[in-house]
Design a protein around this motif. Structure first.
Motif, PDB file in Angstrom:
ATOM      1  N   ARG A   3       0.864  -1.184   0.000  1.00  0.00           N
ATOM      2  CA  ARG A   3       0.000   0.000   0.000  1.00  0.00           C
ATOM      3  C   ARG A   3       0.899   1.234   0.000  1.00  0.00           C
ATOM      4  O   ARG A   3       1.978   1.225   0.579  1.00  0.00           O
ATOM      5  CB  ARG A   3      -0.938  -0.008   1.198  1.00  0.00           C
ATOM      6  CG  ARG A   3      -0.221  -0.016   2.524  1.00  0.00           C
ATOM      7  CD  ARG A   3      -1.206  -0.088   3.664  1.00  0.00           C
ATOM      8  NE  ARG A   3      -0.469  -0.329   4.878  1.00  0.00           N
ATOM      9  CZ  ARG A   3      -0.691  -1.323   5.696  1.00  0.00           C
ATOM     10  NH1 ARG A   3      -1.642  -2.165   5.449  1.00  0.00           N
ATOM     11  NH2 ARG A   3       0.027  -1.478   6.770  1.00  0.00           N
ATOM     12  N   ARG A   4       0.411   2.249  -0.661  1.00  0.00           N
ATOM     13  CA  ARG A   4       1.152   3.510  -0.697  1.00  0.00           C
ATOM     14  C   ARG A   4       0.303   4.552   0.004  1.00  0.00           C
ATOM     15  O   ARG A   4      -0.914   4.603  -0.160  1.00  0.00           O
ATOM     16  CB  ARG A   4       1.403   3.943  -2.138  1.00  0.00           C
ATOM     17  CG  ARG A   4       2.356   3.033  -2.869  1.00  0.00           C
ATOM     18  CD  ARG A   4       2.636   3.561  -4.229  1.00  0.00           C
ATOM     19  NE  ARG A   4       1.426   4.132  -4.819  1.00  0.00           N
ATOM     20  CZ  ARG A   4       1.251   4.377  -6.088  1.00  0.00           C
ATOM     21  NH1 ARG A   4       2.201   4.103  -6.931  1.00  0.00           N
ATOM     22  NH2 ARG A   4       0.131   4.889  -6.551  1.00  0.00           N
ATOM     23  N   VAL A   5       0.988   5.380   0.761  1.00  0.00           N
ATOM     24  CA  VAL A   5       0.311   6.454   1.470  1.00  0.00           C
ATOM     25  C   VAL A   5       0.867   7.772   0.962  1.00  0.00           C
ATOM     26  O   VAL A   5       2.080   7.957   0.928  1.00  0.00           O
ATOM     27  CB  VAL A   5       0.512   6.339   3.001  1.00  0.00           C
ATOM     28  CG1 VAL A   5      -0.142   7.492   3.711  1.00  0.00           C
ATOM     29  CG2 VAL A   5      -0.018   5.020   3.511  1.00  0.00           C
ATOM     30  N   ARG A   6      -0.033   8.639   0.567  1.00  0.00           N
ATOM     31  CA  ARG A   6       0.388   9.969   0.133  1.00  0.00           C
ATOM     32  C   ARG A   6       0.234  10.905   1.312  1.00  0.00           C
ATOM     33  O   ARG A   6      -0.794  10.913   1.986  1.00  0.00           O
ATOM     34  CB  ARG A   6      -0.473  10.440  -1.029  1.00  0.00           C
ATOM     35  CG  ARG A   6      -0.254   9.628  -2.272  1.00  0.00           C
ATOM     36  CD  ARG A   6      -1.025  10.183  -3.424  1.00  0.00           C
ATOM     37  NE  ARG A   6      -0.790   9.346  -4.577  1.00  0.00           N
ATOM     38  CZ  ARG A   6      -1.698   9.070  -5.490  1.00  0.00           C
ATOM     39  NH1 ARG A   6      -2.897   9.592  -5.382  1.00  0.00           N
ATOM     40  NH2 ARG A   6      -1.411   8.306  -6.506  1.00  0.00           N
ATOM     41  N   GLY A   7       1.274  11.699   1.541  1.00  0.00           N
ATOM     42  CA  GLY A   7       1.230  12.635   2.659  1.00  0.00           C
ATOM     43  C   GLY A   7       1.969  13.917   2.333  1.00  0.00           C
ATOM     44  O   GLY A   7       2.727  14.000   1.369  1.00  0.00           O
ATOM     45  N   LEU A  47      -5.076  -1.666   7.580  1.00  0.00           N
ATOM     46  CA  LEU A  47      -5.734  -0.670   6.739  1.00  0.00           C
ATOM     47  C   LEU A  47      -6.863   0.021   7.504  1.00  0.00           C
ATOM     48  O   LEU A  47      -7.033   1.237   7.420  1.00  0.00           O
ATOM     49  CB  LEU A  47      -6.275  -1.330   5.467  1.00  0.00           C
ATOM     50  CG  LEU A  47      -7.003  -0.406   4.512  1.00  0.00           C
ATOM     51  CD1 LEU A  47      -6.067   0.666   3.992  1.00  0.00           C
ATOM     52  CD2 LEU A  47      -7.597  -1.197   3.364  1.00  0.00           C
ATOM     53  N   LYS A  48      -7.597  -0.758   8.253  1.00  0.00           N
ATOM     54  CA  LYS A  48      -8.705  -0.201   9.028  1.00  0.00           C
ATOM     55  C   LYS A  48      -8.195   0.835  10.035  1.00  0.00           C
ATOM     56  O   LYS A  48      -8.785   1.897  10.200  1.00  0.00           O
ATOM     57  CB  LYS A  48      -9.431  -1.338   9.745  1.00  0.00           C
ATOM     58  CG  LYS A  48     -10.761  -0.989  10.307  1.00  0.00           C
ATOM     59  CD  LYS A  48     -11.402  -2.247  10.882  1.00  0.00           C
ATOM     60  CE  LYS A  48     -12.845  -2.037  11.178  1.00  0.00           C
ATOM     61  NZ  LYS A  48     -13.481  -3.258  11.689  1.00  0.00           N
ATOM     62  N   GLU A  49      -7.093   0.524  10.710  1.00  0.00           N
ATOM     63  CA  GLU A  49      -6.523   1.464  11.687  1.00  0.00           C
ATOM     64  C   GLU A  49      -6.005   2.727  10.997  1.00  0.00           C
ATOM     65  O   GLU A  49      -6.164   3.827  11.519  1.00  0.00           O
ATOM     66  CB  GLU A  49      -5.382   0.786  12.455  1.00  0.00           C
ATOM     67  CG  GLU A  49      -5.838  -0.309  13.383  1.00  0.00           C
ATOM     68  CD  GLU A  49      -4.693  -1.136  13.945  1.00  0.00           C
ATOM     69  OE1 GLU A  49      -4.884  -1.746  15.001  1.00  0.00           O
ATOM     70  OE2 GLU A  49      -3.612  -1.173  13.333  1.00  0.00           O
ATOM     71  N   ILE A  50      -5.398   2.562   9.830  1.00  0.00           N
ATOM     72  CA  ILE A  50      -4.874   3.727   9.103  1.00  0.00           C
ATOM     73  C   ILE A  50      -6.015   4.678   8.759  1.00  0.00           C
ATOM     74  O   ILE A  50      -5.926   5.889   8.976  1.00  0.00           O
ATOM     75  CB  ILE A  50      -4.135   3.292   7.819  1.00  0.00           C
ATOM     76  CG1 ILE A  50      -2.869   2.529   8.168  1.00  0.00           C
ATOM     77  CG2 ILE A  50      -3.795   4.499   6.956  1.00  0.00           C
ATOM     78  CD1 ILE A  50      -2.215   1.851   6.976  1.00  0.00           C
ATOM     79  N   LEU A  51      -7.100   4.111   8.223  1.00  0.00           N
ATOM     80  CA  LEU A  51      -8.223   4.948   7.807  1.00  0.00           C
ATOM     81  C   LEU A  51      -8.950   5.563   9.000  1.00  0.00           C
ATOM     82  O   LEU A  51      -9.397   6.704   8.951  1.00  0.00           O
ATOM     83  CB  LEU A  51      -9.199   4.134   6.958  1.00  0.00           C
ATOM     84  CG  LEU A  51      -8.611   3.615   5.640  1.00  0.00           C
ATOM     85  CD1 LEU A  51      -9.606   2.711   4.946  1.00  0.00           C
ATOM     86  CD2 LEU A  51      -8.188   4.762   4.747  1.00  0.00           C
ATOM     87  N   LEU A  81      -1.680  13.013   6.269  1.00  0.00           N
ATOM     88  CA  LEU A  81      -1.791  11.825   5.433  1.00  0.00           C
ATOM     89  C   LEU A  81      -2.988  12.040   4.523  1.00  0.00           C
ATOM     90  O   LEU A  81      -4.122  12.144   4.983  1.00  0.00           O
ATOM     91  CB  LEU A  81      -1.978  10.576   6.298  1.00  0.00           C
ATOM     92  CG  LEU A  81      -0.830  10.254   7.255  1.00  0.00           C
ATOM     93  CD1 LEU A  81      -1.153   9.032   8.082  1.00  0.00           C
ATOM     94  CD2 LEU A  81       0.466  10.061   6.494  1.00  0.00           C
ATOM     95  N   LYS A  82      -2.741  12.131   3.242  1.00  0.00           N
ATOM     96  CA  LYS A  82      -3.800  12.479   2.291  1.00  0.00           C
ATOM     97  C   LYS A  82      -4.675  11.279   1.945  1.00  0.00           C
ATOM     98  O   LYS A  82      -5.872  11.310   2.115  1.00  0.00           O
ATOM     99  CB  LYS A  82      -3.200  13.068   1.015  1.00  0.00           C
ATOM    100  CG  LYS A  82      -2.593  14.431   1.233  1.00  0.00           C
ATOM    101  CD  LYS A  82      -3.681  15.397   1.612  1.00  0.00           C
ATOM    102  CE  LYS A  82      -3.137  16.801   1.719  1.00  0.00           C
ATOM    103  NZ  LYS A  82      -4.109  17.749   2.149  1.00  0.00           N
ATOM    104  N   ASP A  83      -4.082  10.243   1.402  1.00  0.00           N
ATOM    105  CA  ASP A  83      -4.881   9.076   1.055  1.00  0.00           C
ATOM    106  C   ASP A  83      -4.011   7.836   1.004  1.00  0.00           C
ATOM    107  O   ASP A  83      -2.797   7.900   0.953  1.00  0.00           O
ATOM    108  CB  ASP A  83      -5.634   9.273  -0.263  1.00  0.00           C
ATOM    109  CG  ASP A  83      -4.712   9.570  -1.438  1.00  0.00           C
ATOM    110  OD1 ASP A  83      -3.498   9.666  -1.224  1.00  0.00           O
ATOM    111  OD2 ASP A  83      -5.206   9.705  -2.559  1.00  0.00           O
TER     112      ASP A  83
END
Length: 177
Positions: A3-7, A47-51, A81-83
């Motif tokens: 997974r990639r996270v944009r920030g 993923l759930k915790e990130i969101l 953290l954008k998405d």
């Protein structure tokens, strides 16, 4: 899965001398450190915790970056953290799982509705059995509804008592050979 996270990292150079002396390219150093910190913090979460806890994660990353960049004369003010970008195969799998969950819930709701309808029918049946006249009135009401529709349905009313007597008569007849 990958997974990639944009920030986005908002920072300010508060001591230009330290930023030039302690690090060769401050912008690049902050960018690399931010990527590493985001990867480390996000990599330990589901993923759930990130969101669900994006703000808390952003705050933790901001504190870690600020602590690390302070010696460079840089102050990190905020991390956003954008998405989260997921691989398409994982997105499809999650969509299939969500659809299956919705269908399971729909089946439960439908089963509850069927159960409530069965209870209502049983109660109505009990009420109609208490009074033969009400059963006959209901029968006539149904006939009226059928007759009111413009269709080619032919309804031949046969009293149930006649059917019962024919059935018992049929059992009494002994086959002849």
């Amino acid at each position: 899965y990958q997974r990639r996270v944009r920030g986005v990292v908002f920072f300010q150079v508060f001591d230009p001398v330290k930023s030039v002396v302690n690090v060769s390219a401050a912008n690049l150093a902050v960018e690399n450190l931010a990527q590493t910190s985001i990867r480390n913090h996000v990599g330990t979460q589901t993923l759930k915790e990130i969101l669900r806890e994006k703000d808390r994660l952003s705050h933790q990353i901001c504190e870690a970056l600020d602590e690390a960049t302070h010696v460079w004369g840089i102050k990190v003010h905020r991390v956003e953290l954008k998405d989260v970008v997921l691989p398409e195969s994982l997105t499809r799998a999650m969509a299939i799982e969500a659809e299956a969950t919705r269908e399971a819930r729909a089946k439960v709701v439908s089963a509850r509705g069927e159960e409530e309808a069965a209870v209502a029918l049983r109660e109505a049946s009990d009420l109609l059995m208490e009074s033969p006249a009400s059963l006959h009135l209901r029968y006539l009401q149904t006939m009226e509804e059928i007759a009111g529709e413009r269709n080619r349905t032919v309804v031949i009313p046969i009293p149930s008592e006649l059917l019962h007597s024919l059935h018992s008569y049929d059992k009494q007849i002994v086959p002849r050979y």
